[in-house]
Design an enzyme around this catalytic site. Sequence first.
Site, PDB file in Angstrom:
ATOM      1  N   GLU A   1      27.987 -32.116  57.152  1.00  0.00           N
ATOM      2  CA  GLU A   1      27.394 -32.091  55.821  1.00  0.00           C
ATOM      3  C   GLU A   1      27.801 -30.808  55.122  1.00  0.00           C
ATOM      4  O   GLU A   1      27.605 -29.719  55.650  1.00  0.00           O
ATOM      5  CB  GLU A   1      25.869 -32.174  55.925  1.00  0.00           C
ATOM      6  CG  GLU A   1      25.405 -33.448  56.623  1.00  0.00           C
ATOM      7  CD  GLU A   1      23.906 -33.468  56.838  1.00  0.00           C
ATOM      8  OE1 GLU A   1      23.167 -33.188  55.880  1.00  0.00           O
ATOM      9  OE2 GLU A   1      23.484 -33.744  57.971  1.00  0.00           O
TER      10      GLU A   1
ATOM     11  N   PHE B   1      14.062 -25.906  64.282  1.00  0.00           N
ATOM     12  CA  PHE B   1      13.131 -25.086  63.522  1.00  0.00           C
ATOM     13  C   PHE B   1      11.732 -25.648  63.663  1.00  0.00           C
ATOM     14  O   PHE B   1      11.544 -26.845  63.818  1.00  0.00           O
ATOM     15  CB  PHE B   1      13.547 -25.048  62.046  1.00  0.00           C
ATOM     16  CG  PHE B   1      14.847 -24.327  61.844  1.00  0.00           C
ATOM     17  CD1 PHE B   1      14.864 -22.955  61.687  1.00  0.00           C
ATOM     18  CD2 PHE B   1      16.050 -25.015  61.879  1.00  0.00           C
ATOM     19  CE1 PHE B   1      16.071 -22.274  61.554  1.00  0.00           C
ATOM     20  CE2 PHE B   1      17.254 -24.345  61.739  1.00  0.00           C
ATOM     21  CZ  PHE B   1      17.263 -22.962  61.572  1.00  0.00           C
TER      22      PHE B   1
END
Length: 155
Positions: A80, A110
């Site tokens: 991406e 995360f």
Amino acid sequence: AMRHLPFFCRGEVVRGFGRGSRELGIPTANFSEQVVESFPSDISTGIYYGWACVGNGDVHKMVLSIGWNPFYKNIKKSVETHIIHSFKNNFYGEILSIVIIGCIRSEKNFSSLEALISAIQEDIEEAKRQLDLPEHLKLKEDNFFHLPEGKTVNH
């Protein structure tokens, strides 16, 4: 993995997961599975920086994610590209040409969406700093970014 850099790649922009703009406020251009599969297998997953160009447009700084996006638990590897520029319209179906120059960090998970967004913002700042270096600026002018007339995807 750095021996493959700079890595030149070109392909059609396809619809991704729709998360970049909607959830993160950080739009990304996604390559098709065929393009992702053509990447050297020993380019490590992680966050990279380099230059990007849509069609025959201007060349802009970019940050690139290669990997499975552990936060989203993807099962397919994705590539991406976040182009550091504001586009008025999306460009699905256009040809995206990129040159990956260097690595910022490895891929990691995360604890929250906020932490992920914060890390991406830091990655963008780091990419901007790196790409201002003279040895990186010169690749912005590479002939790779000038598509011959009528040229589409190189499969």
